[in-house]
Design a protein around this motif. Structure first.
Motif, PDB file in Angstrom:
ATOM      1  N   THR A  69       0.799  -1.226   0.000  1.00  0.00           N
ATOM      2  CA  THR A  69       0.000   0.000   0.000  1.00  0.00           C
ATOM      3  C   THR A  69       0.829   1.272   0.000  1.00  0.00           C
ATOM      4  O   THR A  69       0.267   2.348  -0.172  1.00  0.00           O
ATOM      5  CB  THR A  69      -0.927   0.030   1.231  1.00  0.00           C
ATOM      6  N   GLY A  70       2.112   1.176   0.198  1.00  0.00           N
ATOM      7  CA  GLY A  70       2.918   2.382   0.325  1.00  0.00           C
ATOM      8  C   GLY A  70       3.484   2.869  -0.993  1.00  0.00           C
ATOM      9  O   GLY A  70       3.434   2.192  -2.019  1.00  0.00           O
ATOM     10  N   THR A  71       3.987   4.073  -0.975  1.00  0.00           N
ATOM     11  CA  THR A  71       4.674   4.652  -2.125  1.00  0.00           C
ATOM     12  C   THR A  71       5.961   5.312  -1.644  1.00  0.00           C
ATOM     13  O   THR A  71       6.074   5.687  -0.472  1.00  0.00           O
ATOM     14  CB  THR A  71       3.811   5.709  -2.847  1.00  0.00           C
ATOM     15  N   LYS A  72       6.889   5.428  -2.551  1.00  0.00           N
ATOM     16  CA  LYS A  72       8.117   6.156  -2.247  1.00  0.00           C
ATOM     17  C   LYS A  72       8.452   7.007  -3.463  1.00  0.00           C
ATOM     18  O   LYS A  72       8.058   6.696  -4.593  1.00  0.00           O
ATOM     19  CB  LYS A  72       9.263   5.214  -1.897  1.00  0.00           C
ATOM     20  N   THR A  73       9.153   8.074  -3.248  1.00  0.00           N
ATOM     21  CA  THR A  73       9.528   8.972  -4.328  1.00  0.00           C
ATOM     22  C   THR A  73      10.986   8.745  -4.688  1.00  0.00           C
ATOM     23  O   THR A  73      11.859   8.782  -3.819  1.00  0.00           O
ATOM     24  CB  THR A  73       9.308  10.437  -3.921  1.00  0.00           C
ATOM     25  N   THR A  74      11.221   8.490  -5.963  1.00  0.00           N
ATOM     26  CA  THR A  74      12.587   8.370  -6.478  1.00  0.00           C
ATOM     27  C   THR A  74      12.776   9.464  -7.516  1.00  0.00           C
ATOM     28  O   THR A  74      11.819  10.112  -7.938  1.00  0.00           O
ATOM     29  CB  THR A  74      12.835   6.994  -7.120  1.00  0.00           C
ATOM     30  N   PHE A  75      14.006   9.667  -7.946  1.00  0.00           N
ATOM     31  CA  PHE A  75      14.284  10.670  -8.961  1.00  0.00           C
ATOM     32  C   PHE A  75      14.845   9.991 -10.201  1.00  0.00           C
ATOM     33  O   PHE A  75      15.724   9.128 -10.105  1.00  0.00           O
ATOM     34  CB  PHE A  75      15.261  11.724  -8.430  1.00  0.00           C
ATOM     35  N   GLN A  76      14.286  10.348 -11.349  1.00  0.00           N
ATOM     36  CA  GLN A  76      14.705   9.780 -12.627  1.00  0.00           C
ATOM     37  C   GLN A  76      15.435  10.855 -13.427  1.00  0.00           C
ATOM     38  O   GLN A  76      14.966  11.996 -13.530  1.00  0.00           O
ATOM     39  CB  GLN A  76      13.490   9.283 -13.423  1.00  0.00           C
ATOM     40  N   ASN A  77      16.574  10.483 -13.991  1.00  0.00           N
ATOM     41  CA  ASN A  77      17.338  11.403 -14.834  1.00  0.00           C
ATOM     42  C   ASN A  77      16.938  11.187 -16.290  1.00  0.00           C
ATOM     43  O   ASN A  77      16.970  10.058 -16.783  1.00  0.00           O
ATOM     44  CB  ASN A  77      18.834  11.151 -14.666  1.00  0.00           C
ATOM     45  N   VAL A  78      16.519  12.259 -16.943  1.00  0.00           N
ATOM     46  CA  VAL A  78      16.064  12.172 -18.325  1.00  0.00           C
ATOM     47  C   VAL A  78      16.788  13.197 -19.185  1.00  0.00           C
ATOM     48  O   VAL A  78      17.281  14.225 -18.691  1.00  0.00           O
ATOM     49  CB  VAL A  78      14.536  12.384 -18.430  1.00  0.00           C
ATOM     50  N   LEU A  79      16.843  12.923 -20.475  1.00  0.00           N
ATOM     51  CA  LEU A  79      17.405  13.836 -21.464  1.00  0.00           C
ATOM     52  C   LEU A  79      16.271  14.308 -22.361  1.00  0.00           C
ATOM     53  O   LEU A  79      15.446  13.505 -22.802  1.00  0.00           O
ATOM     54  CB  LEU A  79      18.477  13.136 -22.302  1.00  0.00           C
ATOM     55  N   VAL A  80      16.230  15.606 -22.642  1.00  0.00           N
ATOM     56  CA  VAL A  80      15.167  16.190 -23.446  1.00  0.00           C
ATOM     57  C   VAL A  80      15.760  16.628 -24.788  1.00  0.00           C
ATOM     58  O   VAL A  80      16.773  17.331 -24.832  1.00  0.00           O
ATOM     59  CB  VAL A  80      14.525  17.399 -22.727  1.00  0.00           C
ATOM     60  N   PHE A  81      15.100  16.195 -25.867  1.00  0.00           N
ATOM     61  CA  PHE A  81      15.495  16.561 -27.224  1.00  0.00           C
ATOM     62  C   PHE A  81      14.293  17.184 -27.919  1.00  0.00           C
ATOM     63  O   PHE A  81      13.147  16.937 -27.541  1.00  0.00           O
ATOM     64  CB  PHE A  81      15.929  15.314 -28.011  1.00  0.00           C
ATOM     65  N   ARG A  82      14.552  17.981 -28.967  1.00  0.00           N
ATOM     66  CA  ARG A  82      13.466  18.545 -29.760  1.00  0.00           C
ATOM     67  C   ARG A  82      13.894  18.619 -31.213  1.00  0.00           C
ATOM     68  O   ARG A  82      15.083  18.630 -31.532  1.00  0.00           O
ATOM     69  CB  ARG A  82      13.048  19.916 -29.258  1.00  0.00           C
ATOM     70  N   ARG A  83      12.890  18.683 -32.098  1.00  0.00           N
ATOM     71  CA  ARG A  83      13.151  18.939 -33.519  1.00  0.00           C
ATOM     72  C   ARG A  83      11.962  19.681 -34.094  1.00  0.00           C
ATOM     73  O   ARG A  83      10.833  19.557 -33.616  1.00  0.00           O
ATOM     74  CB  ARG A  83      13.449  17.658 -34.289  1.00  0.00           C
ATOM     75  N   ALA A  84      12.248  20.443 -35.121  1.00  0.00           N
ATOM     76  CA  ALA A  84      11.205  21.246 -35.755  1.00  0.00           C
ATOM     77  C   ALA A  84      10.245  20.330 -36.505  1.00  0.00           C
ATOM     78  O   ALA A  84      10.649  19.338 -37.100  1.00  0.00           O
ATOM     79  CB  ALA A  84      11.820  22.251 -36.714  1.00  0.00           C
ATOM     80  N   VAL A  85       8.963  20.682 -36.440  1.00  0.00           N
ATOM     81  CA  VAL A  85       7.945  19.939 -37.171  1.00  0.00           C
ATOM     82  C   VAL A  85       7.923  20.487 -38.595  1.00  0.00           C
ATOM     83  O   VAL A  85       7.772  21.695 -38.787  1.00  0.00           O
ATOM     84  CB  VAL A  85       6.560  20.105 -36.502  1.00  0.00           C
ATOM     85  N   PRO A  86       8.069  19.633 -39.605  1.00  0.00           N
ATOM     86  CA  PRO A  86       8.035  20.123 -40.988  1.00  0.00           C
ATOM     87  C   PRO A  86       6.688  20.749 -41.323  1.00  0.00           C
ATOM     88  O   PRO A  86       5.659  20.376 -40.759  1.00  0.00           O
ATOM     89  CB  PRO A  86       8.261  18.858 -41.830  1.00  0.00           C
ATOM     90  N   ASP A  87       6.699  21.704 -42.263  1.00  0.00           N
ATOM     91  CA  ASP A  87       5.470  22.402 -42.644  1.00  0.00           C
ATOM     92  C   ASP A  87       4.420  21.442 -43.180  1.00  0.00           C
ATOM     93  O   ASP A  87       3.246  21.588 -42.912  1.00  0.00           O
ATOM     94  CB  ASP A  87       5.771  23.478 -43.689  1.00  0.00           C
TER      95      ASP A  87
END
Length: 127
Positions: free
Chosen positions: A61-79
């Motif tokens: 029934t319990g929960t714990k908080t952990t931390f996740q390391n993520v990398l963020v990328f982006r790209r332009a959406v074509p017209d």
């Protein structure tokens, strides 16, 4: 206005072994370099690294908080992709379709007789 799509992936947790790469820091840097170069070849630009909280189950029934390391990328959406995202909608008013004819009760032939009404069992008739 320029529009972007984003991709968030988990950061590597281990380094990669390679010839001439001895230290943990160098192996980790090599893993990041290979990952970023692979995504860069697909058109993704590196934006940032984040460490974000994530709730996980702990026990029944319990929960714990952990931390996740993520990398963020982006790209332009074509017209062309933007145009297909929201196609122009045109509504033409039409006359409503005529309603289907309603069927009424069946008509009996004037020559037919109505069924006899009475008891279903002969012993009930004697009573």
């Amino acid at each position: 206005m320029q529009r972007f799509e984003f991709k968030v992936i988990p950061a590597p947790k281990r380094g990669e072994k390679a010839r001439g790469v001895k230290t943990t820091e160098d192996r980790f840097a090599l893993a990041l370099t290979n990952l970023m170069n692979a995504l860069g070849a697909e058109g993704w630009d590196y934006v940032r690294a984040d460490s974000l909280p994530c709730e996980e189950r702990a026990g029944f029934t319990g929960t714990k908080t952990t931390f996740q390391n993520v990398l963020v990328f982006r790209r332009a959406v074509p017209d062309a992709a933007r145009e297909t995202e929201r196609p122009a909608v045109r509504i033409f008013m039409q006359e409503p379709a005529p309603a289907a004819p309603r069927l009424g009760p069946a008509e009996a032939s004037p020559l037919s007789k109505a069924p006899a009404v009475g008891p279903a069992k002969p012993e009930l008739a004697a009573e």
